[in-house]
Design a protein around this motif. Structure first.
Motif, short mmCIF file in Angstrom:
data_model
loop_
_atom_site.label_atom_id
_atom_site.label_comp_id
_atom_site.label_asym_id
_atom_site.label_seq_id
_atom_site.Cartn_x
_atom_site.Cartn_y
_atom_site.Cartn_z
N ILE A 94 0.81 -1.21 0.00
CA ILE A 94 0.00 0.00 0.00
C ILE A 94 0.85 1.26 0.00
N ASP A 95 0.24 2.35 -0.43
CA ASP A 95 0.82 3.68 -0.30
C ASP A 95 0.49 4.15 1.11
N ALA A 96 1.50 4.44 1.91
CA ALA A 96 1.29 4.76 3.32
C ALA A 96 0.55 6.07 3.52
N ASP A 97 0.72 7.01 2.61
CA ASP A 97 0.09 8.33 2.77
C ASP A 97 -1.39 8.30 2.40
N THR A 98 -1.74 7.57 1.37
CA THR A 98 -3.12 7.56 0.89
C THR A 98 -3.89 6.32 1.33
N GLY A 99 -3.18 5.25 1.69
CA GLY A 99 -3.83 4.00 2.02
C GLY A 99 -4.23 3.19 0.80
N LYS A 100 -3.92 3.71 -0.39
CA LYS A 100 -4.30 3.01 -1.61
C LYS A 100 -3.56 1.68 -1.73
N VAL A 101 -4.32 0.65 -2.06
CA VAL A 101 -3.73 -0.68 -2.25
C VAL A 101 -3.12 -0.75 -3.65
#
Length: 295
Positions: free
Chosen positions: A41-48
């Protein structure tokens, strides 16, 4: 004007198709190392970015210590504890750790250990007795601390996470039932890691340490071999937590900054190639980052 609008629509549709195709390609990518569960995941956005079987609750071993870190750092930030506070090993801790051959700081009865030493030993070397000691410092008993861990998981909205201890040891390692083993899904572990870094970024000052000298002079080495200067180093990696038990197999929750983005990955029960329970989890983490982040 109509012609210009038509051209713009075509361009937008083309870009959308490319993005969708890329996403589908990610879903179909075969990884060279098998694992029961994976998420990136992208840690800043939470996007998987990528996931596989990320919703199934599985034993998480020492990745449990991410929640222990979170709660200890909450106590420090709130002023309930300070880094210089000291701890003398309790009888309960000696009884529990005496039953297990798992990783330990090796505390001696009658000696005092600072909260910072215990936190560092737990974070760098995955010392299980240090995790238990920290639980007692925060809540008086490990059982009371476990209640905090589960309440915190609930407040994060994690429905597939259950804690029974602060260290992540399988229940039968410490004289409890086989079923009393910490479980979480890969997605839940990634959320805990994301919340930890967002609220307590200072944790990275500890997770990035390749080694740590304990108060008795013993040098403890990080279990994360992807850190700078370590055998499987990958530029950008600065955490986060390894794990291994009989039930959980080989696990690793990693984080690092790549091309300006902080990324979190979780790999669980990674296939132990030829009995190697250490190397494959790092190789799989590298493959995830190189294929989906640096590609």
């Amino acid at each position: 004007m109509k012609k210009l609008i038509f051209i713009l629509v075509i361009i937008i549709l083309s870009v959308t198709v490319v993005i969708k195709n890329k996403e589908k390609t990610f879903e179909k990518v075969d990884l060279t190392i098998a694992a029961k569960a994976v998420i990136l995941i992208d840690a800043d956005t939470g996007k998987v970015i990528y996931e596989k079987n990320s919703a199934e609750p599985l034993p998480i071993a020492s990745m449990s210590k991410l929640m222990t870190q979170y709660i200890v750092l909450n106590a420090v930030k709130s002023g309930n504890l300070s880094w210089g506070d000291t701890y003398k090993p309790s009888e309960a801790l000696h009884q529990i750790t005496g039953q297990s051959a798992a990783v330990k700081l090796g505390m001696t009865a009658g000696h005092s250990y600072t909260l910072q030493e215990l936190f560092t030993a737990m974070t760098v070397n995955s010392a299980n007795d240090a995790a238990m000691a920290l639980a007692e410092m925060v809540s008086g008993t490990e059982d009371a601390f476990v209640d905090l861990m589960n309440k915190q998981a609930q407040s994060f909205g994690l429905k597939k996470t259950t804690f029974f201890n602060a260290s992540g040891l399988d229940g039968d390692y410490i004289g409890k039932g086989y079923e009393q083993t910490n479980h979480a899904s890969a997605r839940d572990v990634s959320v805990i890691a994301q919340k930890l870094i967002a609220k307590h970024p200072e944790v990275l000052d500890y997770t990035k340490l390749p080694s740590f000298k304990a108060g008795n002079g013993t040098m403890l080495w990080s279990t994360n071999l992807m850190l700078e200067g370590m055998p499987q180093a990958l530029a950008g990696i600065d955490g986060l937590k390894t794990g291994y038990t009989d039930q959980a197999g080989s696990c690793f929750a990693s984080t690092g900054v790549f091309e300006g983005r902080r990324i979190i990955s979780v790999v669980m029960n990674v296939d132990a190639d030829g009995g190697d329970t250490t190397t494959p989890r790092f190789d799989l983490t590298r493959e995830l980052i190189e294929k989906f982040v640096l590609n």
